[in-house]
Design an enzyme around this catalytic site. Structure first.
Site, PDB file in Angstrom:
ATOM      1  N   ASP A  12       0.979  -1.259   0.058  1.00 32.70           N
ATOM      2  CA  ASP A  12      -0.076  -0.079  -0.044  1.00 32.70           C
ATOM      3  C   ASP A  12       0.880   1.415   0.118  1.00 32.70           C
ATOM      4  O   ASP A  12       2.060   1.196   0.348  1.00 32.70           O
ATOM      5  CB  ASP A  12      -0.663   0.149   1.419  1.00 32.70           C
ATOM      6  CG  ASP A  12      -2.048  -0.855   1.109  1.00 32.70           C
ATOM      7  OD1 ASP A  12      -2.104  -1.737   0.174  1.00 32.70           O
ATOM      8  OD2 ASP A  12      -2.990  -1.128   2.046  1.00 32.70           O
ATOM      9  N   HIS A  54       3.750  -2.310   3.063  1.00 30.99           N
ATOM     10  CA  HIS A  54       3.706  -0.834   2.468  1.00 30.99           C
ATOM     11  C   HIS A  54       5.075  -0.452   1.685  1.00 30.99           C
ATOM     12  O   HIS A  54       6.154  -1.008   2.163  1.00 30.99           O
ATOM     13  CB  HIS A  54       3.515   0.060   3.562  1.00 30.99           C
ATOM     14  CG  HIS A  54       2.310  -0.032   4.314  1.00 30.99           C
ATOM     15  ND1 HIS A  54       1.897  -1.002   5.306  1.00 30.99           N
ATOM     16  CD2 HIS A  54       1.192   0.680   4.132  1.00 30.99           C
ATOM     17  CE1 HIS A  54       0.619  -0.684   5.748  1.00 30.99           C
ATOM     18  NE2 HIS A  54       0.146   0.308   5.105  1.00 30.99           N
TER      19      HIS A  54
END
Length: 340
Positions: A158, A303
């Protein structure tokens, strides 16, 4: 003391500074991938005596700014005037809010990041969405994990693209010959389309992670749809394809927001394994969090943006090796959902 308001817009960030004594500095514009430029500007304009104010629709800058020692305050909807039709509070309004109402704003921390102080609210919103989630899952419009019919898992990233971390992640995935899914924020995709193109050219999937990483329960329908539309447009410009997968920031959702996503023909992708890498807990903790409890169909959250992701880069080879050694095939979310 100075208050620096930072807001997002259709191109990047706008920054305005207001001193407690009343002096104002005209707004300055920055691209979304120019965090170093923002930090340098603050140092030259305000010195060390500055508090940075963002609002709850901006979840990308608090971590990077705290990492360089800045105090980052969050203004919630009840702290600022109603957002205008374009969806963002002007930077000058945020700066004035910091100068006048500093004591009523929430100081973000490394434990909860941009959601500091609203964690309980997040949990309640998620709990209230359970029946809507079940209904959408039955229609194939929401997934937390794959069907588990084959020994496959999906690793997802992400908040990118953010360099140098996105390139390092892509290099590792290439070296191991495994695909992944990247949920990109529109601001970063718009600022760095070449990285988005590299993701798809390497055979990975790209999903929509909103434009500015907002706390979704604070958005009206039109604001949510604008976040999705702008992000889809930027990703499509870089890849030639419009994403059909979406992931709300923080996993935050309401029954209404889940319905808005489904109405756009998008499938909400959540996760069942959270590496916790966003908080930089150390490489061993990231590896353990990612692989503990993994089963066939698991979706792992990691991430590649919105902060220093060097720990993620260091942990990723160990995560891949552990999963492969345990007999799992790593696939994109699209492939995971397609089953056999």
């Amino acid at each position: 003391m100075w208050s620096a308001g930072i807001t997002w817009n259709a191109e990047g960030y706008e920054l305005a500074c207001v001193h407690d004594g009343g002096r104002q500095v005209p707004p300055a514009e920055f691209r979304a991938n120019d965090v170093q430029g923002i930090v340098q500007y603050l140092a030259e304009t305000c010195g060390a005596d500055v508090a940075v104010v963002v609002d709850s629709t901006n979840g990308l800058l608090d971590g990077p700014l705290r990492n360089v020692g800045l105090c980052v305050l969050r203004a919630d909807p009840w702290n600022v005037p109603p957002r205008p039709d374009d969806g963002f509070v002007p930077a000058l309004e945020l700066a004035r809010c910091g100068a006048v109402e500093r004591g009523s704003l929430t100081e973000t921390d490394d434990r909860a990041g941009a959601l500091t102080g609203r964690e309980g609210e997040l949990r309640r919103a998620i709990a209230a969405s359970s029946s809507t989630e079940a209904a959408l899952a039955g229609r194939g419009r929401l997934v937390t994990r794959g069907p588990g019919t084959a020994r496959r898992v999906a690793v997802t990233f992400d908040d990118g693209p953010t360099q140098p971390y996105t390139d390092r992640v892509l290099d590792i995935l290439r070296d191991y010959g495994v695909p992944a899914t990247f949920f990109c924020v529109g601001l970063h995709a718009h600022a760095d389309p070449a990285s988005v193109a590299r993701i798809t050219e390497a055979g990975h999937s790209v999903g929509n992670h909103t434009w500015s990483h907002p706390y979704v329960p604070d958005l009206a329908r039109d604001e949510m749809l604008r976040q999705l539309e702008w992000t889809n447009r930027s990703i499509a410009a870089a890849t030639g394809a419009t994403p059909r997968l979406a992931r709300p920031p923080y996993g935050a959702r309401t029954p209404e927001s889940l319905g808005w996503l489904a109405d756009q023909g998008m499938t909400t992708v959540l996760w069942d394994r959270d590496s916790g890498d966003w908080a930089a807990p150390g490489v061993p903790a990231i590896v353990d969090n990612a692989i503990a409890g993994v089963t066939s169909g698991s979706v792992i959250l990691m991430h590649d943006g919105a902060g220093d992701r060097s720990q993620t880069v260091a942990a990723l080879p160990r995560v891949i090796e552990a999963l492969v050694q345990d007999g799992y095939e790593l696939v994109t979310v699209d492939r995971l959902l397609a089953g056999d």
